[in-house]
Design a protein around this motif. Structure first.
Motif, PDB file in Angstrom:
ATOM      1  N   ALA A  69       0.838  -1.209   0.000  1.00 39.44           N
ATOM      2  CA  ALA A  69       0.000   0.000   0.000  1.00 39.44           C
ATOM      3  C   ALA A  69       0.871   1.257   0.000  1.00 39.44           C
ATOM      4  O   ALA A  69       0.570   2.232  -0.696  1.00 39.44           O
ATOM      5  N   ARG A  70       1.939   1.223   0.782  1.00 36.91           N
ATOM      6  CA  ARG A  70       2.851   2.378   0.797  1.00 36.91           C
ATOM      7  C   ARG A  70       3.482   2.578  -0.577  1.00 36.91           C
ATOM      8  O   ARG A  70       3.601   3.710  -1.049  1.00 36.91           O
ATOM      9  N   GLN A  72       2.260   1.642  -3.454  1.00 35.05           N
ATOM     10  CA  GLN A  72       1.222   2.137  -4.360  1.00 35.05           C
ATOM     11  C   GLN A  72       0.932   3.609  -4.112  1.00 35.05           C
ATOM     12  O   GLN A  72       0.759   4.388  -5.052  1.00 35.05           O
ATOM     13  N   ALA A  73       0.885   3.987  -2.842  1.00 32.70           N
ATOM     14  CA  ALA A  73       0.644   5.394  -2.512  1.00 32.70           C
ATOM     15  C   ALA A  73       1.774   6.260  -3.051  1.00 32.70           C
ATOM     16  O   ALA A  73       1.531   7.331  -3.622  1.00 32.70           O
ATOM     17  N   GLN A  74       3.010   5.802  -2.880  1.00 36.87           N
ATOM     18  CA  GLN A  74       4.150   6.568  -3.393  1.00 36.87           C
ATOM     19  C   GLN A  74       4.098   6.645  -4.911  1.00 36.87           C
ATOM     20  O   GLN A  74       4.402   7.684  -5.499  1.00 36.87           O
ATOM     21  N   ILE A  76       1.377   6.561  -6.735  1.00 36.01           N
ATOM     22  CA  ILE A  76       0.306   7.498  -7.067  1.00 36.01           C
ATOM     23  C   ILE A  76       0.788   8.933  -6.894  1.00 36.01           C
ATOM     24  O   ILE A  76       0.534   9.795  -7.745  1.00 36.01           O
ATOM     25  N   VAL A  77       1.506   9.183  -5.795  1.00 33.65           N
ATOM     26  CA  VAL A  77       2.037  10.532  -5.562  1.00 33.65           C
ATOM     27  C   VAL A  77       3.021  10.905  -6.661  1.00 33.65           C
ATOM     28  O   VAL A  77       2.969  12.018  -7.205  1.00 33.65           O
TER      29      VAL A  77
END
Length: 164
Positions: A69-70, A72-74, A76-77
């Protein structure tokens, strides 16, 4: 000292009978209960060990999901930042193009206005020169001759690039 009499023998027999009865009816069930309790404790310990292993596996799985998740979040950012930079660059390019177009248009308009002003200035010079020439020249020349003289003067001035 100990006297051997019938009571002692009966008590000894009584003791062995009691031990046999307790062994048959009391000791067996007690041992089975203790064995069952021992097996239940071993099963509970085994179950606890399995539960601990499952908890560790779940913890590792949750850690992996958290890391995923981290990541993926990175991602996305990073994607959003790249897209924002791309949009900003596109807007800058659009603004630069518009500025260049406006600059070209303004330069063209200034050149047109300058030509118009030079044309108007020449016309005024012709009129003023004609008026001055009419006043200064004693003899009366016709209007066509005056214009020809003035245009010749203006042409000479234009070749010298007066006013540029």
């Amino acid at each position: 000292m100990v006297e051997f009499n019938l009571t002692l023998i009966i008590q000894i027999l009584n003791f062995f009978v009691l031990v046999a009865i307790i062994g048959k009816f009391g000791f067996g069930p007690l041992m089975r209960t203790l064995d069952a309790r021992k097996a239940r404790i071993a099963a509970d310990l085994s179950g606890a060990e399995q539960a601990r292993k499952q908890a560790e596996a779940l913890h590792a799985e949750y850690q992996a999901q958290l890391e995923s998740a981290r990541a993926q979040a990175q991602e996305i950012v990073n994607k959003a930042v790249a897209e924002a930079e791309q949009q900003a660059q596109a807007q800058l390019d659009t603004v630069r193009t518009q500025i260049e177009q406006e600059k070209t248009l303004a330069t063209r308009q200034l050149a047109e206005e300058r030509e118009e002003l030079v044309k108007n200035l020449r016309a005024e010079v012709v009129e003023l020169a004609t008026a001055i020439a009419e006043r200064l020249i004693a003899k009366n020349l016709d209007a066509d001759m005056n214009r020809k003289l003035i245009n010749d003067c203006i042409e000479k001035l234009a070749t010298k690039q007066v006013g540029r």
